[in-house]
Design an enzyme around this catalytic site. Structure first.
Site, PDB file in Angstrom:
ATOM      1  N   LEU A   1       0.565  -1.162   0.029  1.00 37.71           N
ATOM      2  CA  LEU A   1      -0.206   0.023  -0.159  1.00 37.71           C
ATOM      3  C   LEU A   1       0.417   1.312   0.268  1.00 37.71           C
ATOM      4  CD1 LEU A   1      -2.711  -1.705   2.487  1.00 37.71           C
ATOM      5  CD2 LEU A   1      -2.844  -0.880   0.165  1.00 37.71           C
ATOM      6  N   PRO A   2      -0.004   1.885  -0.437  1.00 31.94           N
ATOM      7  CA  PRO A   2       1.240   3.675  -0.544  1.00 31.94           C
ATOM      8  C   PRO A   2       2.260   3.821   0.655  1.00 31.94           C
ATOM      9  CG  PRO A   2      -0.767   3.991  -1.565  1.00 31.94           C
ATOM     10  CD  PRO A   2      -0.604   2.356  -0.533  1.00 31.94           C
TER      11      PRO A   2
ATOM     12  N   THR B   1       6.010   0.525   1.976  1.00 32.51           N
ATOM     13  CA  THR B   1       8.177   1.621   2.902  1.00 32.51           C
ATOM     14  C   THR B   1       6.841   2.353   3.970  1.00 32.51           C
ATOM     15  OG1 THR B   1       9.310   0.943   0.095  1.00 32.51           O
ATOM     16  CG2 THR B   1       8.702   3.206   2.355  1.00 32.51           C
TER      17      THR B   1
ATOM     18  N   LYS C   1       8.905  11.015   0.190  1.00 37.19           N
ATOM     19  CA  LYS C   1       8.524   9.819   0.813  1.00 37.19           C
ATOM     20  C   LYS C   1       9.233   9.398   2.247  1.00 37.19           C
ATOM     21  CE  LYS C   1       6.458   6.062   1.419  1.00 37.19           C
ATOM     22  NZ  LYS C   1       5.646   4.800   0.497  1.00 37.19           N
TER      23      LYS C   1
ATOM     24  N   LYS D   1      15.297  -0.411   5.293  1.00 39.37           N
ATOM     25  CA  LYS D   1      14.244   0.553   4.328  1.00 39.37           C
ATOM     26  C   LYS D   1      14.688   2.524   4.005  1.00 39.37           C
ATOM     27  CE  LYS D   1      12.420   1.397   0.603  1.00 39.37           C
ATOM     28  NZ  LYS D   1      12.435   0.817  -0.689  1.00 39.37           N
TER      29      LYS D   1
HETATM   30  P1  NAD Z   1       0.554   2.208  -6.028  1.00 39.42           P
HETATM   31  O1  NAD Z   1       0.280   3.289  -5.614  1.00 39.42           O
HETATM   32  O2  NAD Z   1       1.007   2.441  -7.387  1.00 39.42           O
HETATM   33  O3  NAD Z   1       0.328   1.453  -5.743  1.00 39.42           O
HETATM   34  C1  NAD Z   1      -0.451   0.720  -4.377  1.00 39.42           C
HETATM   35  C2  NAD Z   1      -2.009   0.763  -4.619  1.00 39.42           C
HETATM   36  O4  NAD Z   1      -2.420   0.529  -3.115  1.00 39.42           O
HETATM   37  C3  NAD Z   1      -2.880   1.338  -5.184  1.00 39.42           C
HETATM   38  O5  NAD Z   1      -3.411   0.627  -6.348  1.00 39.42           O
HETATM   39  C4  NAD Z   1      -4.316   1.553  -4.623  1.00 39.42           C
HETATM   40  O6  NAD Z   1      -5.347   1.942  -5.151  1.00 39.42           O
HETATM   41  C5  NAD Z   1      -3.726   0.530  -3.172  1.00 39.42           C
HETATM   42  N1  NAD Z   1      -4.627   0.705  -2.434  1.00 39.42           N
HETATM   43  C6  NAD Z   1      -4.638   1.553  -0.951  1.00 39.42           C
HETATM   44  N2  NAD Z   1      -5.966   1.308  -0.414  1.00 39.42           N
HETATM   45  C7  NAD Z   1      -6.164   0.460  -0.727  1.00 39.42           C
HETATM   46  C8  NAD Z   1      -6.865  -0.862   0.248  1.00 39.42           C
HETATM   47  N3  NAD Z   1      -7.418   0.383   1.181  1.00 39.42           N
HETATM   48  N4  NAD Z   1      -6.965  -1.835   0.273  1.00 39.42           N
HETATM   49  C9  NAD Z   1      -6.242  -2.287  -0.833  1.00 39.42           C
HETATM   50  N5  NAD Z   1      -6.324  -1.519  -1.864  1.00 39.42           N
HETATM   51  C10 NAD Z   1      -5.561   0.223  -2.022  1.00 39.42           C
HETATM   52  O7  NAD Z   1       1.913   2.205  -5.024  1.00 39.42           O
HETATM   53  P2  NAD Z   1       3.443   1.505  -5.371  1.00 39.42           P
HETATM   54  O8  NAD Z   1       4.822   2.069  -6.593  1.00 39.42           O
HETATM   55  O9  NAD Z   1       3.318  -0.287  -6.121  1.00 39.42           O
HETATM   56  O10 NAD Z   1       4.168   1.382  -4.407  1.00 39.42           O
HETATM   57  C11 NAD Z   1       3.724   1.257  -2.966  1.00 39.42           C
HETATM   58  C12 NAD Z   1       4.318   0.324  -2.006  1.00 39.42           C
HETATM   59  O11 NAD Z   1       5.458   0.106  -2.050  1.00 39.42           O
HETATM   60  C13 NAD Z   1       4.614   2.242  -1.018  1.00 39.42           C
HETATM   61  O12 NAD Z   1       5.045   2.050   0.198  1.00 39.42           O
HETATM   62  C14 NAD Z   1       6.221   2.405  -1.419  1.00 39.42           C
HETATM   63  O13 NAD Z   1       6.800   3.088  -1.088  1.00 39.42           O
HETATM   64  C15 NAD Z   1       6.932   1.139  -1.893  1.00 39.42           C
HETATM   65  N6  NAD Z   1       7.844   1.056  -3.064  1.00 39.42           N
HETATM   66  C16 NAD Z   1       7.506   1.638  -4.230  1.00 39.42           C
HETATM   67  C17 NAD Z   1       8.853   1.105  -5.498  1.00 39.42           C
HETATM   68  C18 NAD Z   1       8.534   1.846  -6.686  1.00 39.42           C
HETATM   69  O14 NAD Z   1       9.800   1.393  -7.226  1.00 39.42           O
HETATM   70  N7  NAD Z   1       7.785   1.575  -6.708  1.00 39.42           N
HETATM   71  C19 NAD Z   1       9.804   0.576  -4.757  1.00 39.42           C
HETATM   72  C20 NAD Z   1      10.041   0.461  -3.118  1.00 39.42           C
HETATM   73  C21 NAD Z   1       9.032   0.438  -2.235  1.00 39.42           C
END
Ligand code: NAD
Length: 297
Positions: A65-66, A96, A246, A171
């Site tokens: 999740l975000p 994260t 973030k 992290k």
């Molecule tokens: P994203 O915004 O693409 O995906 C998050 C998803 O969570 C969205 O589709 C959103 O609709 C969903 N969501 C929100 N509330 C929800 C709920 N209650 N139930 C179910 N789904 C829900 O973000 P992302 O890039 O996939 O990143 C996710 C996490 O991973 C973040 O914490 C980010 O910091 C971490 N991260 C991302 C990366 C990257 O390169 N994208 C790398 C390492 C870590």
């Protein structure tokens, strides 16, 4: 093979869920965004209409999740994971988030008799798609051993970082190093250019010298030296400016909470804050080169 409930099927969660399905797991996923649910169906997963539906029959719950507030809501609110999960369900949050939220939600899970791990990842969307993520995991050793084969279906390295919250601690420490190092490479490239030293020449020398680091050799922020780096495709992300900002903010909050001195982490956060705008927040974090490489006042 396990029955897995997967919450959050975005840029990271979508391909992670697809790799679990490829490994033979039965995945029921929920995301409020219809396109994300559609991708899960195409990958062969079962689409759930709510968190409760995804979690009810699961042996393992994974979430991606975000931010911390989304994790609190998904786990703690009425109809959320802790209310619905069956006894013995293993909970793994891969988002994260701040250490405090990770520990608070894990403690609430423990109060209901459920083991919970924080397992944030390094490796980005490329690593999530290829199944080569690094997982840094906080929580009880026994829960970690249960989680290991599940996480190995999505990653190349699964490392136990210690008790609850330590995965998040690892992290944010890692990403604070990354943010500082990226800025250091940008500054060196900008200075080299003004001194009449070509980017390519500095790259060849420093990649074999003591300035060597991942931001230089794998992710070089100027076009040319590393053809696969985002600088060669208009800084298309990758790992976005918004995400780096973030993570640097999380590192600063954690440093303040425990009284750690992180002057360069603080400066890196300020610089990403300055750089992040409507136009830049979706770019790769190495795009900060365009600000640092700009004209000095
Ligand atoms: P994203 O915004 O693409 O995906 C998050 C998803 O969570 C969205 O589709 C959103 O609709 C969903 N969501 C929100 N509330 C929800 C709920 N209650 N139930 C179910 N789904 C829900 O973000 P992302 O890039 O996939 O990143 C996710 C996490 O991973 C973040 O914490 C980010 O910091 C971490 N991260 C991302 C990366 C990257 O390169 N994208 C790398 C390492 C870590």
């Amino acid at each position: 093979m396990a029955r897995i409930g997967f919450l959050g099927l975005g840029n990271m969660g979508g391909p992670m869920a697809a790799n679990l399905i490829k490994a033979g797991h039965d995945v029921a996923g929920f995301d409020p965004v219809p396109a994300a649910r559609e991708r899960l169906a195409v990958a062969g997963g079962r689409v759930a209409g709510s968190i409760a539906e995804a979690v009810r029959d699961a042996e393992v719950v994974l979430s991606m999740l975000p931010e911390g507030r989304h994790v609190r809501a998904a786990y703690l609110e009425a109809g959320g994971v802790l209310e619905v999960a069956a006894p013995g369900t293993l909970l793994i949050d891969c988002s994260t988030i701040d250490v405090e939220t990770a520990r608070a939600v894990a403690a609430a899970a423990a109060a209901r008799g459920l083991a919970m791990l924080d397992a944030p990842v390094s490796g980005g969307v490329g690593g999530a798609t290829a199944g080569t993520l690094t997982f840094m995991v906080g929580g009880e050793a026994e829960a970690f051993e249960r989680a290991r084969p599940i996480l190995e279906a999505m990653g190349k390295a699964v490392i136990h970082a210690g008790p609850s919250g330590n995965g998040q601690a690892a992290k944010i420490c890692n990403n604070m190093m990354l943010g500082i190092q990226m800025i250091s490479v940008c500054e060196a490239m900008a200075l080299a250019e003004k001194l009449g030293l070509a980017h390519q020449t500095l790259f060849e020398i420093s990649s074999k010298s003591s300035g060597q680091c991942w931001s230089l050799t794998s992710y070089c922020p100027v076009p040319g030296p590393v053809p696969s780096s985002p600088a060669n495709r208009g800084y298309a992300a990758g790992f976005t400016v918004a995400m780096m900002r973030k993570d640097l903010k999380l590192a600063q909050e954690a440093a303040q909470a425990v009284g750690a001195r992180t002057p360069l982490g603080a400066e890196a956060y300020q610089l990403y804050n300055l750089f992040a705008s409507e136009e830049t927040r979706g770019l790769d974090f190495s795009a900060i080169m365009t600000m640092i490489g700009g004209k000095a006042d």
